[in-house]
Structure formats: structure tokens, C-alpha cells
Design an enzyme around this catalytic site. Structure first.
Site, PDB file in Angstrom:
ATOM      1  N   CYS A 104       0.962  -1.387  -0.030  1.00 46.60           N
ATOM      2  CA  CYS A 104       0.229   0.147  -0.158  1.00 46.60           C
ATOM      3  C   CYS A 104       1.010   1.248  -0.098  1.00 46.60           C
ATOM      4  CB  CYS A 104      -0.942  -0.020   1.284  1.00 46.60           C
ATOM      5  SG  CYS A 104      -2.374   1.085   1.153  1.00 46.60           S
ATOM      6  N   HIS A 124      -3.583  -5.283  -0.422  1.00 43.11           N
ATOM      7  CA  HIS A 124      -3.018  -5.836   0.898  1.00 43.11           C
ATOM      8  C   HIS A 124      -2.876  -7.404   0.907  1.00 43.11           C
ATOM      9  CE1 HIS A 124      -3.128  -2.206   3.398  1.00 43.11           C
ATOM     10  NE2 HIS A 124      -3.640  -1.605   2.414  1.00 43.11           N
ATOM     11  N   GLU A 148      -1.746  -9.175   3.038  1.00 49.41           N
ATOM     12  CA  GLU A 148      -2.118  -9.882   4.362  1.00 49.41           C
ATOM     13  C   GLU A 148      -3.474  -9.869   4.873  1.00 49.41           C
ATOM     14  OE1 GLU A 148      -2.087  -5.297   5.115  1.00 49.41           O
ATOM     15  OE2 GLU A 148      -1.304  -6.689   3.747  1.00 49.41           O
ATOM     16  N   ASP A 198     -22.318  -9.592  16.598  1.00 51.31           N
ATOM     17  CA  ASP A 198     -22.612  -8.911  17.882  1.00 51.31           C
ATOM     18  C   ASP A 198     -22.219  -9.505  19.098  1.00 51.31           C
ATOM     19  OD1 ASP A 198     -24.005  -7.172  16.184  1.00 51.31           O
ATOM     20  OD2 ASP A 198     -25.887  -8.145  16.596  1.00 51.31           O
ATOM     21  N   ASP A 212     -27.987   3.955  12.650  1.00 44.72           N
ATOM     22  CA  ASP A 212     -29.144   3.012  12.996  1.00 44.72           C
ATOM     23  C   ASP A 212     -30.260   3.737  13.009  1.00 44.72           C
ATOM     24  OD1 ASP A 212     -27.719   0.575  14.457  1.00 44.72           O
ATOM     25  OD2 ASP A 212     -26.365   2.460  14.875  1.00 44.72           O
TER      26      ASP A 212
END
Length: 541
Positions: A55, A161, A163, A209, A385
């Protein structure tokens, strides 16, 4: 151990480093200059020593970058790094899985199978030119073609990337480590079919969650419209109140994250819905979840819940107030060091947007601004939300809000119009700002992505709220992740086809195995939506 140099995105080692007005590139270059590393690094690369840049580690090889005017690069490769064309219909940052157009043959051909995808997250890119052509190893298409990796001798660098590119990325890293002495191969191997362009795939994201159960253990949970407890147990004995049901336990965070990685999730999001109530930096179990997950999950990880400034509870004698104050930037840095690639900000983003709108200007002090300034906007996701506020008609919509027409009568009195009220505190408190205006304000503050939930659709499995998603997607130029309401694979293709979002997220249906990630992706491929299939499966052309 073989001697070499890997150069990529690094986090500052000290929270006291003065970076308030510096980008990561400026900081990195300042360190190289002040410590006398610039010329030795240039000499090292020009001497054809082993180097793998990722990057920023690739962009630094060029002469300059529009991202940091006046800051010189190493100048190994001729050219200037430039931002994506703002007039093109592209979401910027470029975030997601995209393909590679091989420009010359190296042993990386043996690591990257034809049409396989790798993970990108960037706002600036190297443009192909005759001067850079001798270095260009691969190109990738996003609007137009850009240089996605470079190679000469024992020097290799990638804009993507590895990784975070799953098994493909691991093979790339292994191939370099085992073959950097001689990367060239016969150009007649015939492994790669020429194609004109690549396509960025739509992302399917698994969300976990996470919260503490009543015993204090971290578990993955899910509920309908944020209620994560099982049904209450009736109390025994006259006059005794019912006992709260236990927190719904759908598995252990690290084990589920690994499962989703194996099944082909493009990203994994951890939302700590306990919100670090005991102090953000004291939440060692969640930090350990990130550290352990990052050791075995090689796709991007996002963490949200409590990424904010706070005052540490005093631990002195007598219970005196005035513990240490931690900034949102310091909190985010701790989670980046634990393995997170992005942080998700919720309630604090709403507050910051309201303050900016009221002031008429940015202050530079909000969590979004601090973190995006230091780490780049691609590291900041804002979680919105909203809930519906039904209207008898568009004329009844309060000033400053966007009235939206629903596809069918949905309100308690058959209303077909609503505005979407932003909420905070996990949907428990409404705010006087609507989701469309909030998304636009958060983009202005420095957010790199919008994670768009809908309180009304959460856990309903009836599909995403297309009206909401379409309105927010049209209001911003950064990527949008649709969330809340998925119940079958067709809901994913519907939201991609009808709104143009870059990603879609689900939780409960994946946890309970009602829908498999692989089933979603195979359905998307069947209906012509570009998608990355799991592991060894080929991606889209």
C-alpha cells in the site's frame, strides 16, 4: 532468517507523537527524514536488496503524491500518485476485492491463479505511464486502470493488501519469501488468459454482535430489534417478578470468525454491544478476541462499540474523581494494534454531525476527524441506526428532513411515507436528525464507509430496507454497507441490483446456519453479480 525489508502501513508507536495535522504519509516520511533513514532506504532499494512494500510502501517508491503536496517520495519510480477521478461514478475510497491484469511474468503467476481476487483499500493510485511501465507488474481496473503492483529484481510492492487477501495473499507473501532471489519465469507458461479489465466484487460481510453474558464471558448474540435475551422465565412464588432471560448465546467470537473466514466472508465485523462499560482500554477480553482472530483470519476486521473518548475511573484512595482522560484517537490506536483494520463509530458520530451542522463548520475534534486524519478515512466506518417515523404524507415531514415514499403501506395507520430518524445508544434514543443528512455530514467529517442499519427491519428476515438504502447511497460518494433484514440469498442480489451499494452485511442468519455464506455468493454469481467465491474457487472476470 533471511535478510530483507517489508514496508507497509504502520501504526505510531507512541500516543504522544504530534500528528494532529499530519497524514500517515507525512508522519512516516517525517520519521524517515528526522532519523536519517531516507537516503539509506533509497540506497538499499537501488542496490536491489529484498524489499516488499504494501500500500503506502508501494506509493512511497514514486516521486510524489497528491495526498501530501510538497512531500517527496523516494523517486525510485517516475511519476506522481494521484487521487481517483472525482467526476467518475466511483465510490472513494476504493474498498473491496478486485482482480489483477498481469503485465509481465514472474513467479507470482504461480501464487495468483487466473481471475483470483485481492483486497484493496485506498483513495490514491499510481497511473500507468511509459516511465513507470518497466516496473508495472499488474494493473487493476477501477474506473480506469491503475498500477496495482510493481516489480524489478528483488523489489516487489503492491497497492493491495496481501495480508488481508485470504489464501491468495498468503501465497503471494510465501512466494516472495521463498523466491525473491530470482522471481523471473518463462513467459510461455500460458497460465494467464488476457482480459481487458477487472471488476470490483460486491462484498458479503459477516457481523458478530459481541457482549458479555451474565457470567462475564464474551459471546456472540443476536436479537430482534436489539433485544438479545431469551424469553423471561416466570418467577416462582406469589408477588415475585419474572427473572430476565439469559443472553442469547450463538457461539464464541474467535471460533465464529474463523468459520466465516473459511466459508468465504469478505470481511468480518465485531460490534461490541456491551460498549466497553467498564472502560474502553480495560476491556481486555475484547482486545484478546481481536488479537486471536487476526492470527487466523486474513480478511479485514472491523470493531465497533465504544470507540470514543472517556475518562478512566479513578483508582486512587478515597474514590477521588479525575482519572486519566483517553481520546478517541488513543482508543482507536489500541484496537488497531490488537488487529482491527477499521473502527466503527456510532452514537458519537451522530453527536459530531449535529454539532457540525449547528456550528456550520468542522472543529477537527470529533472522533471521526481525529481518526481519519491520523489513519486515513478508509479506517473509519460510521454505523447509522435509523428508525421510521411515519407520515400521513410528504407535506407533514419536519423541515430539514427527507420524506421518503415506501413501496407499500407500512405504518400503523397504513402510512406510505416516513422519514428515517437517527438513533443513538443502540437504537434506544431518537435524535432530531435524519439518516440521509447524517450520512452526508459524516462523509464531510471524514468517514470512509457507512454501515447502514434499520431498527425496523432488524431480525425480521424480510429483506433490506431498499428505500432507506437507496436514499443514503445517493447522498454520499463513499461506500455503503447495507445491513438489517436479510433472510435469504435473494435479498442480497436485490439490494445490490436495486441500490448499487458496495457491500451487504448479515448476522443471525449466518450464525444459525439458516443461510450459508457460500449459498449467498453462488446465488450472486448465478445472477451475474461479481463476487469472490471462497478460497480456491475462481472470482469474477
Amino acid at each position: 532468517m533471511r535478510q530483507g525489508l517489508a514496508f507497509g502501513r504502520r501504526q505510531p508507536s507512541s500516543s504522544n507523537t504530534k500528528l494532529d495535522l499530519l497524514t500517515l504519509r507525512n508522519f512516516l516520511w517525517q520519521v524517515l527524514e528526522t532519523r536519517g533513514f531516507t537516503q539509506p532506504l533509497r540506497d538499499y532499494i537501488l542496490a536491489d536488496r529484498p524489499y516488499f512494500g504494501i500500500c503506502l510502501g508501494m506509493q512511497t517508491l514514486f516521486e510524489a503524491s497528491e495526498e501530501c503536496p510538497g512531500v517527496a517520495g523516494l523517486g525510485i519510480i517516475k511519476g506522481t500518485i494521484k487521487g481517483f477521478d472525482s467526476s467518475a461514478p466511483l465510490s472513494v475510497p476504493h474498498i473491496g476485492w478486485n482482480g489483477l491484469l498481469m503485465q509481465k511474468h514472474t513467479k507470482l503467476i504461480q501464487a495468483i491463479r487466473p481471475q483470483e481476487l485481492v483486497y484493496f483499500v485506498h483513495s490514491y493510485r499510481a497511473i500507468p505511464s511509459p516511465e513507470a511501465a518497466p516496473w508495472a507488474l499488474t494493473l487493476t481496473t477501477y474506473g480506469t486502470n491503475f498500477i496495482s503492483s510493481v516489480h524489478q529484481g528483488r523489489v516487489l510492492a503492491t497497492q493491495f493488501h496481501p495480508e488481508k487477501s485470504g489464501s491468495t495473499g498468503l501465497r503471494i507473501l510465501r512466494t516472495f519469501l521463498e523466491n525473491f532471489e530470482s522471481m523471473e519465469v518463462d513467459a510461455s507458461d500460458g497460465l494467464w488468459r488476457p482480459i481487458a479489465e477487472t471488476r470490483v466484487s460486491k462484498r458479503v460481510i459477516a457481523c458478530l454482535d459481541v457482549r458479555s453474558n451474565d457470567e462475564g464471558d464474551l459471546v456472540v448474540t443476536k436479537g430482534d430489534q436489539y433485544d438479545v435475551r431469551e424469553a423471561a422465565v416466570a418467577g416462582a412464588g406469589e408477588g415475585r417478578e419474572g427473572i430476565r432471560g439469559a443472553v442469547r448465546n450463538l457461539g464464541k467470537p474467535v471460533a465464529l470468525a474463523r468459520r466465516y473466514y473459511d466459508e468465504g466472508a469478505d470481511e468480518i465485523t465485531f460490534l461490541n454491544i456491551t460498549s466497553f462499560r467498564q472502560g474502553v482500554l480495560d476491556d481486555l477480553p475484547m482486545l484478546q478476541v481481536l488479537e486471536r482472530a487476526s492470527e487466523q483470519v486474513f480478511v479485514p476486521l472491523t470493531v465497533g462499540g465504544g470507540i470514543r473518548g472517556y475518562v478512566e475511573p479513578s483508582k486512587g484512595e478515597g474514590g477521588k474523581e479525575g482519572g486519566r482522560t483517553w481520546s478517541a484517537l488513543e482508543v482507536a490506536a489500541r484496537y488497531f494494534r490488537a488487529g482491527a483494520d477499521k473502527v466503527s463509530i456510532g452514537s458519537d458520530a451522530v453527536t459530531a454531525a449535529e454539532e457540525m451542522i449547528q456550528r456550520g463548520e468542522k472543529t477537527g475534534t470529533s472522533a471521526i476527524e481525529q481518526i481519519s486524519t491520523r489513519y486515513g478515512r478508509q479506517a473509519v466506518v460510521v454505523s447509522i441506526d435509523p428508525r421510521r417515523v411515519y407520515l400521513p404524507g410528504p407535506e407533514a415531514c419536519p423541515a430539514g428532513h427527507t420524506p421518503l415514499e415506501l413501496s407499500e403501506p407500512s405504518g400503523p395507520n397504513g402510512e406510505t411515507w416516513c422519514w428515517y430518524q437517527a438513533t443513538i445508544k443502540g437504537g434506544r434514543e431518537g435524535r432530531p436528525i435524519d439518516a440521509v443528512r447524517l450520512a452526508h455530514a459524516c462523509q464531510e467529517l471524514g468517514a470512509g464507509e457507512i454501515l447502514l442499519n434499520c431498527v425496523d427491519m432488524d431480525g425480521q428476515c424480510r429483506g433490506f430496507d431498499l428505500v432507506l438504502v437507496r436514499a443514503v447511497r445517493a447522498a454520499v460518494t463513499i461506500p455503503v454497507i447495507a445491513s438489517s433484514g436479510a433472510g435469504k440469498p435473494q435479498h442480497f442480489s436485490e439490494v445490490f441490483n436495486k441500490t448499487g451499494v458496495e457491500a451487504a452485511l448479515a448476522a443471525g442468519i449466518f450464525h444459525r446456519r439458516e443461510v450459508e455464506i457460500d449459498a449467498v455468493k453462488r446465488h450472486l454469481k448465478e445472477v451475474g453479480i461479481p463476487v469472490r467465491l471462497a478460497m480456491a474457487s475462481p472470482g469474477p472476470v
